[in-house]
Structures are given as structure tokens and as C-alpha cells.
Write an enzyme that holds these catalytic residues in place. Sequence first.
Site, PDB file in Angstrom:
ATOM      1  CB  CYS A  80     -33.887 -19.119  -9.615  1.00  8.35           C
ATOM      2  SG  CYS A  80     -33.009 -20.477 -10.427  1.00  8.35           S
ATOM      3  CG  HIS A 184     -33.893 -21.565  -5.406  1.00  7.65           C
ATOM      4  ND1 HIS A 184     -35.121 -21.360  -6.008  1.00  7.65           N
ATOM      5  CD2 HIS A 184     -33.097 -22.091  -6.356  1.00  7.65           C
ATOM      6  CE1 HIS A 184     -35.063 -21.756  -7.271  1.00  7.65           C
ATOM      7  NE2 HIS A 184     -33.842 -22.203  -7.504  1.00  7.65           N
ATOM      8  CD  GLU A 186     -37.195 -20.457  -3.109  1.00 11.41           C
ATOM      9  OE1 GLU A 186     -37.249 -21.097  -4.159  1.00 11.41           O
ATOM     10  OE2 GLU A 186     -36.588 -19.361  -3.004  1.00 11.41           O
TER      11      GLU A 186
END
Length: 202
Positions: A80, A184, A186
Amino acid sequence: MISIIDYGAGNLGSIENMIKRIGHKSQITNSIDLIENSEKLILPGVGSFDHGMSQLKNSGLIDVINKKVLEDKTPILGICLGMQLMTEFSEEGDHKGLGWFNAEVVKFKSEEKKMKIPHMGWNIVDIKKESKIITDVEEEKRYYFVHSYYVKSNAEEEVLTTTNYINTFASALEKNNIFGVQFHPEKSHKFGLEVLRNFVNL
């Protein structure tokens, strides 16, 4: 050891948890010594470009990160804002970026009310080249995005994936040992897990 760089501008715990889920160990750190001895680096980040660069400068880590990445060729993954900081500069502020990618960061502009800013939610990517971190190119890839500024690349050969939202932008970059993703991983379930697994297994 994989070091998740802590410079006061990142969502660190969720990345550490995903790497643990893959079966690898990582450390959240702002220690120059630990970073110097790392096998891989992750540069996360949320927030504005100038704040991120200011935090990185204030942390005193830029010199050691540059040495690890540019001289030692240590693999690094920007996530990001972390990827945006790897570019030359951003419309969002006055600070210069790290300059690892021949790219700049610009703001989404939309006259259509239905196209909300920030770009938030799931979106697909178009894979532009063979990659060490995004594999199985036959499967459609979907990742989670949250951003109001996007990367405009000036070097087609550095673009790993593009995504369309308002306009087409570089959603992932790859150059030698340097990797960046706007999304992202994650928060992107199995697709994000694949990216992180491929990265830590380089």
C-alpha cells in the site's frame, strides 16, 4: 529472518500474523542492527505520503534500507503506502520518495458519483508479466484495496499488474529484488496468502 519495518505508519500485526500462518517467523522492528541482518524486508504503510516519508526519515532507517535493497539486493515487499514510497514522488505532498521505481503517485479524480474515492474493496488484477510473487496466472486474482492515490508507472517493464478503477493504474510493481503491491495481501485471503508465501520463499 523477515523484518517488518516499523516506522510508525503501518498495519504491522496483521502482516506478522499472516506470515506466521504461512509457517515462517518475522519480527516487527525499527532496529538498524536487526534490519542489517535480515534476509527479507517488508515495508508496510497506511496514511499520507509525506507523513510516511517523514516517519521513515525520522526513524533513521533510510540509509540501512537503501544499502540492503540497492547494494545487498535483499528482497523487499512494499504494501500500500509502502509501495508508493518506493516511487519518485507523490501529488499528495512535497517529499521525494525512495525513487526505486520509475513511477509517481497521483490522486484519483472522478466526476462520476457512483465511483467513490477512496477505492475501497475487492478488485481483480491484470497480470502483465511473469512474476516471482504472483503465480498461477490462469486463475483470476482478486485483492482488497483501500487508497485514494494510485501509482502511475513510467516504466512498462516494472509493471507486474494493473487494475481498473476510474482509470487503469499499476497495482503491483516488480524490479529485480524490489516488489510493491497497492493492495493489502494481509486482507486478501487466499490470494494475499499466495503473494506473501511466494515472497517469503524467495
